[in-house]
Design a protein around this motif. Structure first.
Motif, short mmCIF file in Angstrom:
data_model
loop_
_atom_site.label_atom_id
_atom_site.label_comp_id
_atom_site.label_asym_id
_atom_site.label_seq_id
_atom_site.Cartn_x
_atom_site.Cartn_y
_atom_site.Cartn_z
N ASN A 20 4.45 8.05 5.69
CA ASN A 20 5.33 7.16 4.93
C ASN A 20 4.64 6.62 3.68
OD1 ASN A 20 7.91 5.95 4.64
ND2 ASN A 20 7.07 4.00 5.31
N VAL A 21 3.35 6.37 3.77
CA VAL A 21 2.60 5.91 2.59
C VAL A 21 2.61 6.99 1.52
CG1 VAL A 21 0.31 5.28 1.72
CG2 VAL A 21 1.15 4.26 3.84
N ILE A 22 2.43 8.25 1.92
CA ILE A 22 2.48 9.35 0.95
C ILE A 22 3.85 9.39 0.27
CG2 ILE A 22 2.52 11.88 0.71
CD1 ILE A 22 0.39 11.97 2.94
N ARG A 23 4.90 9.24 1.04
CA ARG A 23 6.26 9.32 0.48
C ARG A 23 6.57 8.17 -0.46
NH1 ARG A 23 8.75 11.08 6.26
NH2 ARG A 23 8.52 13.32 6.02
N VAL A 24 6.05 6.99 -0.14
CA VAL A 24 6.38 5.80 -0.93
C VAL A 24 5.35 5.52 -2.01
CG1 VAL A 24 6.75 3.30 -0.81
CG2 VAL A 24 7.61 4.77 1.02
N MET A 25 4.06 5.73 -1.71
CA MET A 25 3.00 5.31 -2.63
C MET A 25 2.17 6.45 -3.19
SD MET A 25 1.73 1.95 -0.48
CE MET A 25 0.36 1.66 -1.57
N GLY A 26 2.35 7.66 -2.69
CA GLY A 26 1.61 8.80 -3.23
C GLY A 26 0.45 9.25 -2.36
N TRP A 27 -0.12 10.42 -2.75
CA TRP A 27 -1.14 11.07 -1.94
C TRP A 27 -2.44 10.28 -1.86
CZ3 TRP A 27 -1.07 15.09 1.32
CH2 TRP A 27 0.08 15.89 1.32
N LYS A 28 -2.86 9.66 -2.95
CA LYS A 28 -4.12 8.92 -2.94
C LYS A 28 -4.09 7.81 -1.90
CE LYS A 28 -7.31 6.31 -5.89
NZ LYS A 28 -7.56 5.80 -7.27
N SER A 29 -3.02 7.03 -1.91
CA SER A 29 -2.87 5.95 -0.94
C SER A 29 -2.74 6.52 0.48
CB SER A 29 -1.65 5.09 -1.27
OG SER A 29 -1.83 4.41 -2.49
N GLY A 30 -2.07 7.67 0.60
CA GLY A 30 -1.92 8.30 1.90
C GLY A 30 -3.24 8.73 2.50
N ILE A 31 -4.12 9.30 1.66
CA ILE A 31 -5.44 9.73 2.12
C ILE A 31 -6.27 8.53 2.57
CG2 ILE A 31 -7.62 10.75 1.38
CD1 ILE A 31 -5.91 12.62 -0.44
N ILE A 32 -6.19 7.44 1.81
CA ILE A 32 -6.92 6.22 2.18
C ILE A 32 -6.40 5.68 3.51
CG2 ILE A 32 -7.38 3.81 1.54
CD1 ILE A 32 -7.23 4.75 -1.41
N THR A 33 -5.09 5.71 3.68
CA THR A 33 -4.48 5.24 4.93
C THR A 33 -4.94 6.09 6.10
OG1 THR A 33 -2.51 4.42 3.77
CG2 THR A 33 -2.30 4.84 6.14
N PHE A 34 -4.90 7.40 5.93
CA PHE A 34 -5.34 8.30 7.00
C PHE A 34 -6.79 8.03 7.38
CE2 PHE A 34 -7.15 12.20 8.69
CZ PHE A 34 -6.22 12.55 9.66
N ALA A 35 -7.65 7.88 6.36
CA ALA A 35 -9.08 7.65 6.61
C ALA A 35 -9.29 6.33 7.35
CB ALA A 35 -9.85 7.66 5.29
N GLY A 36 -8.58 5.29 6.94
CA GLY A 36 -8.72 3.99 7.59
C GLY A 36 -8.27 4.02 9.04
#
Length: 206
Positions: free
Chosen positions: A43-59
């Protein structure tokens, strides 16, 4: 007592919501009010983009790893300690007490748990998920098949330890329960694929 302590440690580590914190910090939004309403990587990727999605996944991955390693260090003589903490971390991620029990689906955290507990199982599960997503572009399908593989792999590598098998089944059950609506959409052909953007609020989609 060690089980209870591991559950408490894991749960509160799991309550650290990467997606929520990132949404509030970067975009000043509650990610749970946008897109699918899920506080997770997709959902972060869809709303905020790939960079934020990668950070979310890592966290989210990291908190699964930390939950397992911390309890393995505290209770080195108890093989199941890390996995109890891991299961609790998934529960904390999915139902965080500080955010009115509305969190994510626990997939990245589950991968982190498996990598920290048994690297072989973690790598195989991550590979299954990645291959399915690459082929189909359905993150939910990759997550579901990965979850189903967990008890299968534990039955291969840890078949003599029934306690670990039960915890593996709990990890699978949690993932499938959180993906129940995705399963319905997959069966009806309405599931969204990875890469589809959404900036709409939940109420705007209904």
């Amino acid at each position: 007592m060690f089980r209870l302590l591991c559950i408490l440690i894991g749960y509160f580590i799991g309550c650290f919501q990467t997606a929520y914190i990132l949404g509030k910090t970067v975009r000043k939004i509650d990610i749970r009010q946008f897109g699918s309403g899920n506080a997770g990587t997709t959902n972060v990727i869809r709303v905020m983009g790939w960079k934020s999605g990668i950070i979310t996944f890592a966290g989210d991955l990291l908190k699964g790893i930390l939950a397992v390693l911390i309890c393995k260090m505290i209770f080195p003589e108890n093989l199941s300690a890390g996995l109890y903490a891991g299961c609790a971390a998934v529960a904390g991620h999915n139902w965080p007490v500080f955010l009115k029990f509305k969190g994510g689906k626990g997939i990245a955290t589950t991968i982190g748990i498996l990598l920290a507990f048994d690297f072989k199982i973690g790598i195989i599960c991550a590979a299954i998920m990645a291959i399915v997503i690459l082929i189909t572009r359905f993150v939910s399908l990759g997550s579901i098949l990965m979850a189903i593989s967990i008890p299968v792999l534990f039955s291969i590598f840890w078949r003599s330890n029934y306690e670990l098998m039960i915890l593996a089944l709990l990890l699978m059950g949690s993932a499938l329960f959180r993906h129940r609506t995705n399963i319905e959409r997959l069966l009806s052909g309405k599931e969204s694929k990875l890469g589809q953007r959404s900036n709409k609020k939940l109420e705007e989609k209904q």
